[in-house]
Structures are given as C-alpha cells and as structure tokens.
Design an enzyme around this catalytic site. Structure first.
Site, short mmCIF file in Angstrom:
data_model
loop_
_atom_site.label_atom_id
_atom_site.label_comp_id
_atom_site.label_asym_id
_atom_site.label_seq_id
_atom_site.Cartn_x
_atom_site.Cartn_y
_atom_site.Cartn_z
N HIS A 115 0.84 -1.07 0.29
CA HIS A 115 0.03 0.18 -0.12
C HIS A 115 0.98 1.29 -0.14
O HIS A 115 1.91 1.43 0.45
CB HIS A 115 -0.91 0.42 1.60
N ARG B 274 -6.01 9.93 -0.26
CA ARG B 274 -5.84 10.67 -2.00
C ARG B 274 -6.90 10.44 -2.49
O ARG B 274 -7.13 11.05 -3.42
CB ARG B 274 -4.93 9.24 -2.67
#
Lengths: 666, 256
Positions: free
Chosen positions: A257, A273
C-alpha cells in the site's frame, strides 16, 4: 479425546467468516465459528476507506455498472483474475451493500446540491442530483473509472464488521473465541474439520464438520513491516498447506500500500488520495503527475507504490532515522473534511506521529498490505483438491484479484464471497457426499500428532530461539521479496528460508513452559507455520520470471502472457520436506470476456499470448453483432462470457440503479 | 513540524531509560500469586506501549501475556490500566509519560493472565442482552434501490457506531463497582445508537424494557468517568442524559 460435531466449521471471525456463518445458518445448518480474537476485534475493522459496489448514485458515479466495475477489476489484476469469479463478484457487490444497509451500516449518503471537493489539487464544486438524495454515496479510489467506493467516514470496515457480527448475535450463532485451528483433519482427500487449541487453557479439541471453511485473512506478518494486524500470520494458509493435499495459489502476489505511516506501518486510507490528497517529495514537489500523467496519485496501488520507490531511489525521499519516506499532503482538503471524513487518519496521526494532518504533512512509504494469494479454490470457494475444505476472503485465492487488488475490493469481497460460498456450502451439506465418514482413530491420531508437536516444543533442550528465526524471516522478506524483486535476491531468500525451516524443527520454547495460555509457545508453532508460508511466497516469486501487477521483477520487466498467463499452485506433499512442489494452472484466453491488454500505466511492455489477438477480434465481432441486434448490455455480456448460472439462484438477478430502474418503479 | 516528527528525522539523542512495572498473575498456574515485575528498557523514538511490551516479551520474559491485534487504536483489544487510568496501550506513547510506568490489567473483566483480559466475552453478553441489532419485520430486496436516509442522520448514527467495545468506560465506571449487572456507558451508547436508527423498528417502550431500570440508564450516578476515558471521545455524557430523559417519559406514562 474431546470431539465436537457440527455441520459447518468456520475458522476465522472477520467479515468473510462471519458472513459465511450467517449464510449457512440462514439455510438451516448448524455452524460453529472459531476465532483467535473476539470477532469485532478482527482485522476487517481496520479497513478504513470503503467498499466497492457499482451503485452509481453519486453524480461522479453516474453511469457506473457491473461492466465498468468488472473492467476495472480485471485491469487492476493485470489479467491475473478469474474473469468469471470477477463477474460473479461485481454482480453481487451491490446486493451485498444493500443487505448491509438493511443490517444497520450507516453508509454515508448523497446530499442533493453543490458541495466542494478537491480534484487534482484544485477546488471544484460537485452538484448532486435531487433524485439521488439519501441514497448511498461513494468516493474516488485508485484504479477505478467511476467514484464507486462506498464508505462510512473512514471507519467502513468497523461499521461493516459490527453490523455483520450483530447479525451473528441475532441468529444465535455459536462463536468460540480465543480458539486456534492448528491442523486440519482429513482422510482420502476429504476434509473433516480441525484440531483446535484453546488459547486460554491450552486444551486441544477436535472439531468435526461436514464442511470446514478457512477465513483467517492474509499473511502480511511474514514481513517485518506490514499494515496488517498482528494476528495476520498466514496460519490458515499454513494448515491448508500442511495437509499435503490442499493447494495455495499465487502466493507471490503481495500488495504494497502506498501510504502507511513511518515507521510503524499503520495505514492511512486510500481515501486520503481519493478525496484529493497528494504525494510530495523531499522538496515538497508533487511528483506523481510526472510518472502517471493521467491517473496521478490515483493509479492502481501497485503502480503508485513502485513510482514512489523509484522516486526515492532517485534521491528524492525524505531522509529519516528509519530510512527514506515521502509525504502525504491532505492539508489541502481542509480541517472540516478531515475531521468528518478522515477522522481515523486524524486520530492515527495525532496518536502515533504527534501531528495534526490538517496542518502538517504525513510521513508515508509503501508497506506490505494485502495478500492476493491464498488457499486456491474454485468459483464455489472449495479447494480444488481437498473436498469439504472451503476458503473465503483474503485467506483464499478465489481468484478475484489476480496480481493486484483494487482498493475497496477487499471488504467487498469478504461479504460477497461469504454470501455466495455459504450457499455452495449449504448445497454441499444437503447432498449425500457431505456424510462424515471419518474414523475415530484418524481423529485421535490427529489430536495426538498435534499434542506431541507441542510437547516437543516445550520439552526440547538447547534448541533454536523462535524470535531469532522469526526476525530473520521478516528481514529476508522485507529486503529480498519486496516491491521490486530480482533473481539473485530471490534465490538467496529461498535458500535462506529453507535453512530457517530446517532450523525451525529444533525450536525450543524457553523461559515459559506452560501448556496453557503461553505466548512463547504460540509464537513457536506459528513461526514454524509462517516460515513455510514465507517460502511459498519467495519461491513463487523466484520462479515467475515476468512482471505482473504487484509482482515486479527488475530482471524481467515485461508482463509475459506468452509464458506466464497462469496461476502458481503450491503444494507441500510431505511435512518433512523443506520445499513445496510447484505447478501452474493456465488462465484461458479463449474464455475471456476481456482479453489481455495494456493497463495504461507507464510503457506497454507486454509479451502477448498467441491467442490474444484472435480472442480480441472475436470479442469485438460478437459485441458489434449483438449490439446491432439491439441486445442490452447484460445480454451482450452473456454472449461473451456466460457466468450467471454459476451464481446461486437467489443472487442471479439484476441490480436496480437510478439510471436503470426496474419497470415497476417504486 | 512538531517534536515527534523532528525526532524521526534527527540523530539519536541520549535515549531515556524507562521502567515498566507490570502487575502479573496467571490463573492457570496453581498457587501463582499476584506480583509486580519491573522491566527496564531503553526508550526509542515513537515508542508506544505496544512496542515496549513486545520488546519485553522478546528480550526479557517470553511468558508475558497481553493482547494486541490492530496496534492502531482501532480494534479495542489492548485496554489496560496505564498509570491507573484505563486506556489503549497500543496508541500510548511512552514519551508522554514519566520514565516509571505502571501497568495493570483492566479491572472487572475475566483475567486470562497478566495484562490479558477477556473483554470480548463480556461484550458478547452485553450485545445479546441489549439485542444490539436492527429489529425489523421488513424483508430487504437486495436487487432494488436501497432505502433512503438523510445524510446528516447517517453521520449521526456513525458517530455513535464508532464505539470499539474496548471496555475502558466499564473500567472507569463508578456505578458498576456497586452494581455488577450495570450495562455501562458502552451499553447505553448502543441503545442510543439504535434508538436513532429508523431501520430499527423498536420504540421507547422496547428500550425501556432493556435499560429502564437501575441496571440500565437509571443506575448511572453521573460520575462520567466513562466520558473521560473513552478513547474514541464518544459523547457519552449527553447521550446518557438524553436517553434518561426519554426513559423517564416512558416510565411516567407507564404509571398512568
């Protein structure tokens, strides 16, 4: 000898295990669920950002449907996924989320009218339609064409887990906590249950069942830094492997990740994000648009993690005593948004970094996060080689994710797989072949074998220190089986892990000799199991001489469909051997609805499969013909790759959407 | 950039020595007696009690029992008494404390050994007792559009749904010391959560049956240790007060 009988044994109390249990209970079967920790404490709770389901309610998700979700998932998997399984999944995900809504998950909802959002670092106003008001909303996530990730702030997994566990309460399902399955009981290629250790008293009990389901999650903890909970140690995969009959698939497919905090590796959700956060380097420069001009920070996870690593290798990382890192900047989202929609992230930043993410940047770097590989099953969740053994969720290689999982598809998979596989298990339990034909001598031998192993660990003299082996393994995995891999390192990793396995036969549990609750003993036998799992990962990675999804070989940068459009299958035939045996299962191009193509990141370096072109032409022709005939998208799909008869009947139906209302509009 | 992130970047200062005292007892060992063991370790930057306790287990005493799962303050496994106050060990930074630290297991729950307690069992009993699930006769048609809900209401429900059943509020509760069957703030918060949820068809009469007595909302002495120690900062005080008013209304009507 203590023996407990039931129809269905579920090992693992996360979302996948719980939803499997409710499904079989609903069908009238007895079920016992075993879990290391109280179900509400399982790692599912840590899923923050959301669950993918193509509801298409929010204006940014309008036009979404199963087809788009399918295409995103297959591309995300780098064509490693089973396309029929993916189809089953995308058709069930909207049903799963609607069921969860009815069970009490407080999904965030669409609010009509305008609202501020950050897209590509700029403030924009999104105007939601009136007809969507009050329906489940969605946020943006990496690798998706539409905003499809449904959420409850950033505590999505928590809310889902609580709702499903509460359903388990309601149904009166028997949950036995702090119980660990340490071996499967099997005979003649048929699984009959497990030897289970009570972690409080140390007692061993045999659980005998028509069907046994492993839902124990991933194996991230074979790495020294992982976002995974400390119980995600791959013991479920290990006990399957140790039968010598069941197989593991694609163990080398490990996801990193992009944004775990440094140094402890706790996750900050992709929602950061998705909601508009950006990545910055040592100079404060936003570098992702240089690498991936189109998707930028919202490229697929494997891509972002590699780009970040590349950038740090260019000397653009931020030096720290724990090595280089980069910055995640969510300050541009504003305090109000962070405190409402990213509050877990805020708490994590406050408690573990001592910073306020509304004011300061978050130190992050790519960290082990998800295991795409696992117990290889067919589309019904059953082992291909050990009858009566099922597996669901992250523990399994079903295979929805291929070589890279999309964010938001994992919690979605847990529940969807639970819904579907519980139906297949129920069918099995209602068939004659589910009869339990295991003799007591086999059960007794299994219990004795495990007790002997434990006694040996306690009584061994001058043996190996578990922690030394464990730390060595974690280090090997971090340094040699990481984001970028190469033949030399992998070969060393395999050799070193094999040595560790050899040494692990001689572990001595020191300074803590209790057979009851004894963390040293637990650590000892789990480390033995983890080493085998780690070796399957490293070995699979060494043999796979191509780059696909999260498996990235510096010495073989091409995705090589010609030779590697297949799944790695591992089996550990003899418990005394120190290496698994390997075979490969082809992924058939001729059956694909979406033949292999370019994912759209970086430069296309695919070595194509000889049949790809032909299949693509065929799919194009069929699509054109059927569309000319006036068939709707679902009928068109059916001609390309029929799958719906694979689904349990109750889940074969279409999904209603605002843009696809049923005729009797309500 | 604050002190801690700066700490990540900078070279080692002289590391602090910390002393961790742990109240220990193993009910599985015959004749074991409670005792306090002291462990001395060198503090590392960003060290949490999760890191410190694992360090002790790895380097000093492999038999030390404690519970961690997520180690990120999300799962509620690691509640213990930290210098006498209930809290989540995983997200407690040693740097925020004096160099001598006292750890004890969370009181009131079944002790498994040392710092490991069986909160899950207690919570399971509570959930069953309060029937913490959506009560409805309506069958959901999963193919159809979902029921609508006002966005603000969904957020309000989530606010209360954030409880992680860590047991800190129970350990910090004065009432439960005297009233063993008291449902605690965790229980009352759950009732408040379902009461708010239109999908749950129970009404106040039903909730009155569950918490309309002294083991429920009328038992609370309003000491509010619960709110002080809740790691999720749930609005326990206001929810308990509101619930009590509502339950009083039901109780008064019943008298008529």
């Amino acid at each position: 000898m203590k023996v407990t009988y039931t129809d269905v044994l579920v090992i693992g109390g996360g979302l996948a295990g719980l939803r499997t249990a409710t499904g079989v209970k609903e069908r009238g079967h007895d079920v016992i669920l075993l879990t290391l920790v109280p179900p509400k404490r399982s790692h599912s709770a840590a899923a923050q950002g959301g669950m993918q389901a193509s509801l298409g309610n929010s204006v940014m998700g309008r036009g979404d449907n199963e087809d788009v979700h399918f295409e995103d998932t297959i591309k995300g998997s780098d064509w490693g996924a089973d396309q029929k399984v993916a189809r089953m999944f995308v058709n069930t995900a909207p049903k799963a989320i609607r069921e969860l809504a009815a069970w009490g998950v407080p999904w965030n909802r669409v609010k009509k009218g305008g609202r501020q959002a950050i897209i590509n670092a700029e403030k924009v106003t999104i105007t939601e339609e009136e007809d969507a008001h009050g329906l489940i909303t969605a946020r943006d996530f990496g690798g998706t064409k539409k905003w499809r990730t449904c959420y409850t702030s950033d505590g999505t997994g928590h809310s889902m887990l609580y709702a499903v566990d509460n359903k388990v309460h309601e149904q009166g399902i028997e949950v036995r906590e702090r119980m660990e399955a340490i071996a499967l009981i099997h005979e003649n290629d048929r699984c009959y249950g497990a030897v289970v250790r009570n972690l409080m008293t140390g007692e061993l009990v045999a659980y005998i069942a028509k069907a046994t389901t492993i839902a124990t999650g991933g194996y991230g903890r074979i790495y020294s830094v992982s976002t995974n909970a400390v119980i995600c140690q791959g013991t479920g995969q290990a006990i399957a492997l140790e039968t010598g009959v069941a197989t593991l698939g694609n163990m080398e497919a490990i996801q990193f990740h992009p944004t775990a905090i440094v140094p402890v590796g706790i996750l900050t959700t992709e929602g950061c994000r998705g909601d508009g956060g950006v990545l910055r380097d040592v100079d404060g420069y936003r570098f992702m648009p240089d690498y991936e001009p189109e998707k930028k920070e919202l490229a697929s996870r494997d891509v972002v993690s590699r780009r970040m690593t590349e950038h740090m290798r260019k000397g653009k990382g931020v030096p720290s005593r724990y090595g280089d890192h980069l910055w995640l900047d969510i300050t541009i989202l504003g305090r109000k948004h962070i405190e409402k929609n990213l509050r877990e992230v805020k708490e994590i930043c406050e408690n573990f970094l001592g910073i306020d993410p509304a004011e300061e940047w978050i130190p992050v770097r790519p960290t082990q996060h998800y295991s795409m590989g696992g117990i290889r099953t067919d589309h019904r969740g059953e082992s291909q080689t050990l009858k009566g053994l099922y597996s669901v969720g992250e523990a399994a290689c079903w295979d929805l994710h291929g070589f890279n999982r999309l964010g938001g598809n994992s919690v979605s998979e847990t529940v969807v797989a639970g819904m579907l596989v519980s139906e297949y298990i129920s069918d099995f339990c209602e068939s004659e072949e589910s009869a339990i034909n295991v003799s007591t001598s086999v059960i007794e031998a299994a219990l004795k074998c495990e007790q002997d192993k434990l006694d040996r660990l306690i009584n061994n003299k001058d043996g190996e220190d578990t922690y030394v082996l464990r730390r060595a393994m974690e280090k090997i995995m971090m340094e040699k089986v990481g984001i970028f891999r190469n033949g030399k390192d992998l070969k060393e990793a395999v050799d070193e892990l094999e040595q560790l396995i050899f040494r692990s036969h001689n572990i001595e549990v020191t300074r803590s000799k209790s057979l009851a609750a004894n963390p040293a003993l637990v650590n000892a036998y789990r480390t033995q199991m983890m080493l085998k799992v780690a070796l399957t990962v490293a070995y699979g990675a060494l043999l796979r001489t191509e780059s696909r999804g999260a498996h990235s070989r510096e010495d073989f940068p091409e995705r090589n469909d010609k030779e590697w459009l297949n799944r790695t299958i591992m089996r550990w035939k003899d418990p005394d051997m120190t290496m698994p045996t390997v075979s490969y299962e082809d992924i058939e191009v001729e059956e694909m609805e979406l033949p292999p193509g370019f994912r759209g990141y970086g430069k296309d370096m695919t070595i194509h499969h000889p049949k790809t072109e032909e299949r693509q032409a065929m799919v194009d022709t069929m699509r054109l013909q059927t569309e000319e005939e006036g068939l709707d998208r679902i009928e068109v799909q059916r001609t390309l790759m029929p799958y719906s008869e694979l689904l349990p009947e109750k889940y074969q139906g279409r999904n209603e959407r605002l843009d696809e209302r049923f005729d009797d509009e309500r | 950039m604050n002190a801690l992130t700066k700490g990540l970047m900078m070279k080692d200062k002289a590391a602090r020595k910390i002393k961790i005292n742990i109240l220990r007892f193993d009910p599985n060992i015959p004749n074991d007696r409670p005792r306090i063991d002291m462990f001395e370790l060198e503090e590392a930057p960003g060290m949490t009690l999760f890191i410190a306790l694992n360090d002790i287990r790895e380097h000093h005493d492999a038999s030390l029992k404690f519970d961690f799962v997520c180690r990120a303050g999300i799962c509620g496994s690691c509640s213990m008494l930290i210098n006498g106050r209930p809290g989540l060990a995983c997200r407690t930074l040693t740097s925020t404390m004096e160099p001598e630290i006292m750890l004890a297991p969370l009181p009131l729950f079944e002790l498994i050994g040392d710092l490991s307690v069986y909160t899950g069992n207690w919570m399971r009993g509570l959930n069953e007792r309060l029937e913490t699930w959506i009560h409805t006769q309506e069958e959901v048609d999963v193919e159809r559009l979902e029921e609508r809900m006002e966005p603000e209401l969904a957020e309000e429900i989530y606010e209360l749904d954030r409880c992680i059943e860590c047991g800190c509020c129970v350990a910090g509760c004065g009432t439960i010391q005297m009233r063993e069957e008291f449902v605690g703030a965790v229980g009352l918060n759950k009732i408040a959560r379902y009461r708010l949820d239109p999908r749950d068809k129970r009404d106040d009469d039903d909730y009155y049956e569950l918490v309309g007595d002294e083991d429920g909302v009328f038992g609370c002495m309003t000491l509010l240790g619960c709110e002080d120690v809740c790691p999720k900062e749930l609005p326990l005080q206001s929810k308990i007060a509101y619930l009590r008013r509502k339950m009083v209304e039901v109780g008064l009507n019943k008298k008529d």
